[in-house]
Design an enzyme around this catalytic site. Structure first.
Site, PDB file in Angstrom:
ATOM      1  N   ARG A  72       8.654   7.957   6.619  1.00 16.91           N
ATOM      2  CA  ARG A  72       8.227   9.274   7.109  1.00 16.91           C
ATOM      3  C   ARG A  72       8.652   9.509   8.553  1.00 16.91           C
ATOM      4  O   ARG A  72       8.993  10.629   8.925  1.00 16.91           O
ATOM      5  CB  ARG A  72       6.718   9.421   6.946  1.00 16.91           C
ATOM      6  CG  ARG A  72       6.316   9.527   5.485  1.00 16.91           C
ATOM      7  CD  ARG A  72       4.832   9.313   5.273  1.00 16.91           C
ATOM      8  NE  ARG A  72       4.048  10.303   6.011  1.00 16.91           N
ATOM      9  CZ  ARG A  72       2.734  10.213   6.204  1.00 16.91           C
ATOM     10  NH1 ARG A  72       2.057   9.187   5.711  1.00 16.91           N
ATOM     11  NH2 ARG A  72       2.097  11.148   6.875  1.00 16.91           N
TER      12      ARG A  72
ATOM     13  N   ARG B 234       0.843  -1.201   0.000  1.00 21.83           N
ATOM     14  CA  ARG B 234       0.000   0.000   0.000  1.00 21.83           C
ATOM     15  C   ARG B 234       0.873   1.244   0.000  1.00 21.83           C
ATOM     16  O   ARG B 234       1.997   1.209   0.492  1.00 21.83           O
ATOM     17  CB  ARG B 234      -0.821   0.083   1.288  1.00 21.83           C
ATOM     18  CG  ARG B 234      -1.566  -1.159   1.621  1.00 21.83           C
ATOM     19  CD  ARG B 234      -2.169  -0.972   3.002  1.00 21.83           C
ATOM     20  NE  ARG B 234      -2.721  -2.230   3.481  1.00 21.83           N
ATOM     21  CZ  ARG B 234      -3.398  -2.348   4.627  1.00 21.83           C
ATOM     22  NH1 ARG B 234      -3.563  -1.294   5.404  1.00 21.83           N
ATOM     23  NH2 ARG B 234      -3.873  -3.507   4.982  1.00 21.83           N
TER      24      ARG B 234
ATOM     25  N   ASP C   3       0.177   5.361   1.374  1.00 25.83           N
ATOM     26  CA  ASP C   3      -0.809   6.139   2.124  1.00 25.83           C
ATOM     27  C   ASP C   3      -1.360   7.304   1.318  1.00 25.83           C
ATOM     28  O   ASP C   3      -0.824   7.651   0.262  1.00 25.83           O
ATOM     29  CB  ASP C   3      -0.159   6.685   3.411  1.00 25.83           C
ATOM     30  CG  ASP C   3       0.122   5.578   4.409  1.00 25.83           C
ATOM     31  OD1 ASP C   3      -0.764   4.745   4.614  1.00 25.83           O
ATOM     32  OD2 ASP C   3       1.238   5.569   4.969  1.00 25.83           O
TER      33      ASP C   3
END
Lengths: 249, 249
Positions: free
Chosen positions: A200, A52, A54
């Site tokens: 991140r 995935r 985000d």
């Protein structure tokens, strides 16, 4: 009719989407592409991606695959999808792969890149495609911290909650800060896999160290604490790009 | 209380807006900035710009001015506006100017730039900030046509209808095509003034010539016909940038 497995390599601008994965009340990249394949094949395809991404995160080389009984050539899928898809998704390549190819399980490693604009004025045209950090940054400090991530570590400290109980140990092949080039810094991380928000969280913590808000020595302490509460700020999504997914031995 | 005249130099991404000028049922750049000045001054300011830009057209150095009785310094206006404005508008400079300065009437010349991506694949991240032309272009032909515009001409052929009865004669100081640089072409035009859609009509016609759909000789014929129906396709707005406005003698 033959059952075929088609692999796509694609780029997307994540700005308008809730992320890769289908969600009930929000538009995902997966849903958009599946709906266009459905138009072409009259099937109800199910896309499997390498992983995935985000909401707001971009891809230059995401990889996904789907099973079809259609006789369309990979080139026809590529051309057809590019004419049907919105302008913020682009299929770079399509090929038929062996029936057991799985975009996620077969991925050997992935490369992510995080882009920071480090100057006082923002770039209004790139506001959705980088993180603007107007403060002076101590780049040598940040580079030393980043390179200490290379090798195999438990990344529990840099994982966000809600990521389940997967093994937090990852092997980092490359962790590098380059630039500034025209005010831009690039943080590249290549690993056998990434935990939720890992890049991140690393970038956010690095910037706190670069700004002098956190001591350089803390970086190793945070990593070794294996405590997700010890890491710093999480960098915003719009600077992050999934650059490439590597397959093969 | 003194009546003061404040000049702003600003950049904006025109994607979200109906253009510079206030409109009844659409969001304009003018309205957004006026509303933020109103918050700072408790006045109802009226912004005068060097000229309108159309929906989707961008600016790197638009100039506007407004009259105020506030005692705020130009720097306070710049800082305050940048904190209040959305991320797609940025004030690069603010200064107090003489009471008779008028952004439009005092403008001596303007520079526009048009950006074309000339390669087969689009750039999904720049889709709102350039025109993607996937066809091969004959650049020497386009350069010759463009340079024939330098000097003083009647530009009726390259003006869009609905532009009123203003004098169609303009003096072009510079008309230049540079690139390709990484697939990008830049068409720069500097003139004492521009007619409605003039740059986009010139660029659209140039690209038809570059693609071989229109003969090179037609370009001068179109210009000399002074007939707005004779020009070619109008290039889309998202490649156009108002780069700079020049004042002084």
């Amino acid at each position: 009719v033959t059952r075929r497995n088609i692999k796509l390599v694609l780029a997307y601008d994540g700005t308008r989407y809730c992320g890769w994965q289908r969600q009930k009340n929000a538009l995902s990249i997966q849903e958009v592409i599946e709906s266009k394949i459905a138009i072409m094949t009259r099937e109800a395809p199910r896309l499997t991606a390498s992983g995935r991404t985000d909401a707001g995160v971009h891809a230059l080389g995401q990889v996904c695959n789907f099973v079809t009984f259609s006789s369309l050539s990979p080139e026809a899928f590529q051309r057809g999808l590019n004419s049907l898809l919105p302008e913020d998704i682009f299929i770079h390549g399509a090929e038929e792969v062996s029936p057991d190819f799985h975009s996620r399980f077969a991925a050997r490693s992935k490369r992510y890149r995080y882009r920071i604009l480090n100057r006082s004025d923002p770039d209004i045209f790139s506001r959705n495609h980088l993180w603007h950090v107007p403060h002076p940054l101590d780049l040598p400090k940040m580079k030393r911290c980043l390179s200490s991530l290379e090798g195999t570590h438990d990344f529990s400290s840099f994982r966000s909650s809600g990521s389940g109980n997967t093994n937090p140990v990852r092997r980092i092949h490359r962790a590098e800060l380059t630039g500034p080039q025209g005010g831009l810094l690039y943080i590249t991380m290549e690993a056998d896999g990434f935990l939720r928000h890992m890049v991140r969280n690393v970038v956010g913590t690095l910037v706190e160290i670069g700004r002098g808000k956190t001591e350089e020595e803390r970086f190793i302490e945070i990593l070794e604490s294996r405590d997700r509460r010890s890491a710093g700020f999480k960098a915003p999504p719009q600077g992050l790009y999934l650059v490439e997914v590597f397959y093969g031995e």
